[in-house]
Every structure is written in structure tokens, then in C-alpha cells.
Design a protein around this motif. Sequence first.
Motif: not given
Length: 71
Positions: A1-8, A52-57
Motif C-alpha cells: 500500500m505504501i509502495l504504490s503511493g511512493i510509486i505514484s 519497468i513498473l508495468t513489467i513488474i506488475s
Amino acid sequence: MILSGIISIITGYLFYQTGVEASNIIASDDFTAGNVNELLNKYGKLLLIMGILTIISLVVLIPLIIVLISL
């Protein structure tokens, strides 16, 4: 949850930098290679991180879907 906020926040900041650079080029009416190169450099970083984020997801999501279907 925190990681998605940081990425955003990071991707939002990269979008902001790209917009500011484009705005600077438009305001200055100077289309020299250096200014356009800086804009494309920032946009390239944004696209790289988004890729990179798309590939990771996808790497995380596909096995999760397979496990949920097999239940």
C-alpha cells in the motif's frame, strides 16, 4: 500500500518535470537541440520507469491469477 503511493508520487513528479520542461520551451520560443534534448531525456526517464513498473506488475499479477484460478 505504501509502495504504490511512493510509486505514484515518483511518476507524478516525473510527469511534472516533463511538463515544466515543455512549458519552458514554449515560453522561450527557443527550439534549440539542448532544450528539446532535455525534454526528451526527462520524458524518456518517465517512459522507462512506467515500462519497468508495468513489467513488474505483470510478473506479480499473472502468477496470482493462475493460483486463484486453480483454487
